[in-house]
Design a protein around this motif. Structure first.
Motif, PDB file in Angstrom:
ATOM      1  N   ASP A 136      -9.344  57.906  -0.975  1.00  0.00           N
ATOM      2  CA  ASP A 136      -8.519  58.432   0.102  1.00  0.00           C
ATOM      3  C   ASP A 136      -8.182  57.261   1.034  1.00  0.00           C
ATOM      4  OD1 ASP A 136      -7.161  60.204   1.713  1.00  0.00           O
ATOM      5  OD2 ASP A 136      -8.958  61.096   2.595  1.00  0.00           O
ATOM      6  N   TYR A 137      -7.110  57.419   1.833  1.00  0.00           N
ATOM      7  CA  TYR A 137      -6.687  56.257   2.621  1.00  0.00           C
ATOM      8  C   TYR A 137      -5.899  56.692   3.851  1.00  0.00           C
ATOM      9  CZ  TYR A 137      -2.366  57.260   0.055  1.00  0.00           C
ATOM     10  OH  TYR A 137      -1.273  57.892  -0.485  1.00  0.00           O
ATOM     11  N   ILE A 138      -5.926  55.795   4.840  1.00  0.00           N
ATOM     12  CA  ILE A 138      -5.006  55.829   5.973  1.00  0.00           C
ATOM     13  C   ILE A 138      -4.436  54.422   6.080  1.00  0.00           C
ATOM     14  CG2 ILE A 138      -4.650  56.365   8.403  1.00  0.00           C
ATOM     15  CD1 ILE A 138      -7.308  57.850   8.418  1.00  0.00           C
ATOM     16  N   PHE A 139      -3.159  54.257   5.816  1.00  0.00           N
ATOM     17  CA  PHE A 139      -2.509  52.957   5.929  1.00  0.00           C
ATOM     18  C   PHE A 139      -1.928  52.817   7.328  1.00  0.00           C
ATOM     19  CE2 PHE A 139      -1.585  53.465   1.147  1.00  0.00           C
ATOM     20  CZ  PHE A 139      -2.838  52.974   0.825  1.00  0.00           C
ATOM     21  N   MET A 140      -2.391  51.810   8.043  1.00  0.00           N
ATOM     22  CA  MET A 140      -1.931  51.553   9.403  1.00  0.00           C
ATOM     23  C   MET A 140      -0.806  50.524   9.315  1.00  0.00           C
ATOM     24  SD  MET A 140      -4.284  53.508  10.579  1.00  0.00           S
ATOM     25  CE  MET A 140      -4.139  53.340  12.349  1.00  0.00           C
ATOM     26  N   ARG A 141       0.422  50.991   9.271  1.00  0.00           N
ATOM     27  CA  ARG A 141       1.566  50.088   9.104  1.00  0.00           C
ATOM     28  C   ARG A 141       2.016  49.595  10.482  1.00  0.00           C
ATOM     29  NH1 ARG A 141       4.672  53.427   4.267  1.00  0.00           N
ATOM     30  NH2 ARG A 141       3.282  52.741   2.584  1.00  0.00           N
ATOM     31  N   ASN A 142       1.443  48.469  10.868  1.00  0.00           N
ATOM     32  CA  ASN A 142       1.632  47.931  12.212  1.00  0.00           C
ATOM     33  C   ASN A 142       2.975  47.232  12.370  1.00  0.00           C
ATOM     34  OD1 ASN A 142      -0.986  48.733  12.917  1.00  0.00           O
ATOM     35  ND2 ASN A 142      -1.867  46.778  12.275  1.00  0.00           N
ATOM     36  N   SER A 166      15.463  33.324  13.911  1.00  0.00           N
ATOM     37  CA  SER A 166      16.551  33.811  13.057  1.00  0.00           C
ATOM     38  C   SER A 166      16.570  35.326  12.915  1.00  0.00           C
ATOM     39  CB  SER A 166      16.444  33.156  11.668  1.00  0.00           C
ATOM     40  OG  SER A 166      15.158  33.359  11.095  1.00  0.00           O
ATOM     41  N   GLN A 167      16.013  36.048  13.902  1.00  0.00           N
ATOM     42  CA  GLN A 167      16.001  37.503  13.769  1.00  0.00           C
ATOM     43  C   GLN A 167      17.236  38.179  14.366  1.00  0.00           C
ATOM     44  OE1 GLN A 167      12.179  37.657  16.011  1.00  0.00           O
ATOM     45  NE2 GLN A 167      13.023  39.482  16.964  1.00  0.00           N
ATOM     46  N   GLY A 168      18.092  37.414  15.009  1.00  0.00           N
ATOM     47  CA  GLY A 168      19.368  37.944  15.461  1.00  0.00           C
ATOM     48  C   GLY A 168      19.234  39.130  16.389  1.00  0.00           C
ATOM     49  N   ASP A 169      19.995  40.187  16.106  1.00  0.00           N
ATOM     50  CA  ASP A 169      19.969  41.394  16.924  1.00  0.00           C
ATOM     51  C   ASP A 169      19.157  42.506  16.266  1.00  0.00           C
ATOM     52  OD1 ASP A 169      21.582  40.330  18.954  1.00  0.00           O
ATOM     53  OD2 ASP A 169      23.409  40.821  17.853  1.00  0.00           O
ATOM     54  N   GLY A 170      18.266  42.146  15.339  1.00  0.00           N
ATOM     55  CA  GLY A 170      17.427  43.137  14.699  1.00  0.00           C
ATOM     56  C   GLY A 170      16.477  43.790  15.682  1.00  0.00           C
ATOM     57  N   LEU A 171      16.054  44.997  15.357  1.00  0.00           N
ATOM     58  CA  LEU A 171      15.202  45.780  16.248  1.00  0.00           C
ATOM     59  C   LEU A 171      13.755  45.788  15.779  1.00  0.00           C
ATOM     60  CD1 LEU A 171      17.567  48.855  16.742  1.00  0.00           C
ATOM     61  CD2 LEU A 171      17.080  47.067  18.429  1.00  0.00           C
ATOM     62  N   MET A 172      12.837  45.754  16.747  1.00  0.00           N
ATOM     63  CA  MET A 172      11.401  45.810  16.478  1.00  0.00           C
ATOM     64  C   MET A 172      10.725  46.550  17.629  1.00  0.00           C
ATOM     65  SD  MET A 172       8.521  45.218  14.990  1.00  0.00           S
ATOM     66  CE  MET A 172       8.967  44.200  13.595  1.00  0.00           C
ATOM     67  N   ALA A 173       9.817  47.457  17.306  1.00  0.00           N
ATOM     68  CA  ALA A 173       9.033  48.163  18.323  1.00  0.00           C
ATOM     69  C   ALA A 173       7.724  47.396  18.532  1.00  0.00           C
ATOM     70  CB  ALA A 173       8.763  49.603  17.907  1.00  0.00           C
ATOM     71  N   TYR A 174       7.805  46.329  19.316  1.00  0.00           N
ATOM     72  CA  TYR A 174       6.660  45.441  19.508  1.00  0.00           C
ATOM     73  C   TYR A 174       5.446  46.213  20.009  1.00  0.00           C
ATOM     74  CZ  TYR A 174      10.108  41.725  19.041  1.00  0.00           C
ATOM     75  OH  TYR A 174      11.100  40.901  18.577  1.00  0.00           O
ATOM     76  N   ILE A 175       4.296  45.934  19.384  1.00  0.00           N
ATOM     77  CA  ILE A 175       3.050  46.646  19.684  1.00  0.00           C
ATOM     78  C   ILE A 175       1.975  45.641  20.078  1.00  0.00           C
ATOM     79  CG2 ILE A 175       2.385  46.583  17.231  1.00  0.00           C
ATOM     80  CD1 ILE A 175       1.529  49.598  19.313  1.00  0.00           C
ATOM     81  N   SER A 176       1.166  45.976  21.028  1.00  0.00           N
ATOM     82  CA  SER A 176       0.054  45.096  21.356  1.00  0.00           C
ATOM     83  C   SER A 176      -1.006  45.127  20.256  1.00  0.00           C
ATOM     84  CB  SER A 176      -0.603  45.513  22.676  1.00  0.00           C
ATOM     85  OG  SER A 176      -1.813  44.790  22.879  1.00  0.00           O
ATOM     86  N   ARG A 177      -1.583  43.966  19.989  1.00  0.00           N
ATOM     87  CA  ARG A 177      -2.702  43.912  19.049  1.00  0.00           C
ATOM     88  C   ARG A 177      -3.854  44.784  19.544  1.00  0.00           C
ATOM     89  NH1 ARG A 177      -4.228  38.012  17.942  1.00  0.00           N
ATOM     90  NH2 ARG A 177      -4.956  38.159  20.076  1.00  0.00           N
ATOM     91  N   LYS A 178      -4.011  44.890  20.863  1.00  0.00           N
ATOM     92  CA  LYS A 178      -5.056  45.762  21.409  1.00  0.00           C
ATOM     93  C   LYS A 178      -4.823  47.210  20.983  1.00  0.00           C
ATOM     94  CE  LYS A 178      -5.699  42.892  25.566  1.00  0.00           C
ATOM     95  NZ  LYS A 178      -7.084  42.439  25.371  1.00  0.00           N
ATOM     96  N   ASP A 179      -3.570  47.629  20.975  1.00  0.00           N
ATOM     97  CA  ASP A 179      -3.269  48.991  20.546  1.00  0.00           C
ATOM     98  C   ASP A 179      -3.476  49.158  19.043  1.00  0.00           C
ATOM     99  OD1 ASP A 179      -2.723  50.165  22.982  1.00  0.00           O
ATOM    100  OD2 ASP A 179      -0.577  49.722  22.909  1.00  0.00           O
ATOM    101  N   CYS A 180      -3.130  48.134  18.263  1.00  0.00           N
ATOM    102  CA  CYS A 180      -3.394  48.211  16.819  1.00  0.00           C
ATOM    103  C   CYS A 180      -4.888  48.358  16.565  1.00  0.00           C
ATOM    104  CB  CYS A 180      -2.854  46.962  16.113  1.00  0.00           C
ATOM    105  SG  CYS A 180      -1.052  46.847  16.095  1.00  0.00           S
ATOM    106  N   ALA A 181      -5.698  47.661  17.350  1.00  0.00           N
ATOM    107  CA  ALA A 181      -7.148  47.766  17.207  1.00  0.00           C
ATOM    108  C   ALA A 181      -7.640  49.151  17.612  1.00  0.00           C
ATOM    109  CB  ALA A 181      -7.829  46.697  18.063  1.00  0.00           C
ATOM    110  N   LYS A 182      -7.085  49.675  18.683  1.00  0.00           N
ATOM    111  CA  LYS A 182      -7.453  51.027  19.111  1.00  0.00           C
ATOM    112  C   LYS A 182      -7.110  52.042  18.021  1.00  0.00           C
ATOM    113  CE  LYS A 182      -6.648  52.364  23.372  1.00  0.00           C
ATOM    114  NZ  LYS A 182      -5.940  52.839  24.602  1.00  0.00           N
ATOM    115  N   ALA A 183      -5.959  51.839  17.373  1.00  0.00           N
ATOM    116  CA  ALA A 183      -5.545  52.753  16.315  1.00  0.00           C
ATOM    117  C   ALA A 183      -6.510  52.693  15.141  1.00  0.00           C
ATOM    118  CB  ALA A 183      -4.124  52.413  15.863  1.00  0.00           C
ATOM    119  N   VAL A 184      -6.965  51.507  14.772  1.00  0.00           N
ATOM    120  CA  VAL A 184      -7.948  51.368  13.696  1.00  0.00           C
ATOM    121  C   VAL A 184      -9.220  52.142  14.041  1.00  0.00           C
ATOM    122  CG1 VAL A 184      -9.507  49.759  12.544  1.00  0.00           C
ATOM    123  CG2 VAL A 184      -7.093  49.178  12.809  1.00  0.00           C
ATOM    124  N   ALA A 185      -9.710  51.955  15.268  1.00  0.00           N
ATOM    125  CA  ALA A 185     -10.939  52.622  15.682  1.00  0.00           C
ATOM    126  C   ALA A 185     -10.787  54.139  15.616  1.00  0.00           C
ATOM    127  CB  ALA A 185     -11.315  52.182  17.097  1.00  0.00           C
TER     128      ALA A 185
END
Length: 314
Positions: A136-142, A166-185
């Motif tokens: 079983d799995y939970i993939f955290m796609r950060n 070279s990322q131009g006008d591309g979009l990204m929902a920037y996330i804090s690493r602290k939040d990624c860690a909280k999500a893992v926990a």
């Protein structure tokens, strides 16, 4: 009693996830693993079961994972066949140890075959391997760590004042690493509520790099501007900084770009081509909290720098 196991506690993401877990889980229900014995000593003193592990060497991994029901696999800090083999060793050991579920830190849009990011290849390999062994799995796609771009911003504050990539006008929902860690926990704690799940761990809004810089300027009083360059020009800029093209290269001590340029340039390409423009509320549903904003991170920038990310597994 079945336990929750966290790997990589001597790294940036794993160390922050450990801090969150220690606040919300009884210490005798935790197992922490890392390559550096000294980093494990404070946790052992708190009553946490600890084990020294090196995922490049499968010997003893299953014993280290014994007794864990759920295991958080923090992805390794190198790219390519070596990382894939290390992850395979960890997954095989988890299966042999009787682990039921793996929480894996993956990448946004990892399963899109048109995503050009070289980092993505290792993540989709690992996701597919976890599925293939029947866990079983939970993939955290950060999404991308905001800390990486905040550190990058200040590099240009100190130099030309013109941030180039070279990322131009591309979009990204920037996330804090602290939040990624909280999500893992929280994924470890709430694992029995999620099965065969892929969660997009995004920041609070999609934005271009130009908007990111604008927020940084407003919050700090600096006057950085953005200049788009080609992918090849981006490689040349990193070459001039002494950044290795792959994670097999030599990283400068204290580098403000502690990643391979292959990873960074193809990631920028993926953003430019719209491959990273994922936006969900999976983080809030999982943790109950709103993700940290880019503005807040700039206003408290000393707490949101990328730090070292060098492979120390050998």
């Amino acid at each position: 009693m079945a336990k929750m196991l966290l790997t990589g506690v001597d790294g940036n993401l794993g160390g922050e996830a450990a801090r969150v877990l220690l606040d919300i889980v009884p210490h005798d229900q935790l197992i922490f693993c890392g390559y550096n014995p000294a980093s494990l000593e404070p946790y052992a003193a708190m009553g946490v079961e600890t084990h020294v592990t090196n995922f490049n060497d499968p010997d003893g991994l299953a014993d280290a994972f014994a007794g864990a029901e759920r295991l958080a696999l923090i992805s390794m800090p190198f790219v390519g066949a070596k990382r894939q083999n290390a992850h395979k060793n960890a997954v095989d050991a988890a299966k042999a140890a009787g682990v039921k579920q793996i929480v894996y830190t993956s990448l946004v849009n990892a399963d899109d075959p048109t995503n050009p990011s070289v980092e993505k290849k290792d993540h989709i390999y690992t996701e597919e391997y976890i599925k293939s062994v029947g866990l079983d799995y939970i993939f955290m796609r950060n999404s991308q760590y905001a800390e990486a771009m905040i550190t990058n911003y200040y590099t240009y504050v100190k130099t030309t004042g013109v941030l180039t990539n070279s990322q131009g006008d591309g979009l990204m929902a920037y996330i804090s690493r602290k939040d990624c860690a909280k999500a893992v926990a929280y994924a470890l704690v709430r694992g029995d509520e999620y099965h065969q799940a892929a969660l997009d761990i995004n920041g609070p809004e999609l934005m271009t790099i130009s908007k990111f810089i604008e927020i940084g300027n407003e919050a700090t009083g600096n006057h950085v501007t953005y200049q788009e360059v080609t992918d090849e020009e981006n490689y040349q800029i990193f070459d001039a900084m002494g950044v290795p093209r792959t994670t097999d290269g030599v990283f400068k001590k204290g580098s403000e770009a502690p990643f391979s340029s292959d990873g960074m340039v193809t990631f920028a390409q993926a953003i430019r081509e719209g491959k990273m423009a994922k936006f969900t509320d999976d983080f809030k549903k999982l943790t109950g909290d709103d993700p940290i904003t880019v503005r807040y991170m700039f206003e408290h920038s000393d707490d949101f720098q990328i730090g070292e990310r060098h492979s120390k597994d050998a």
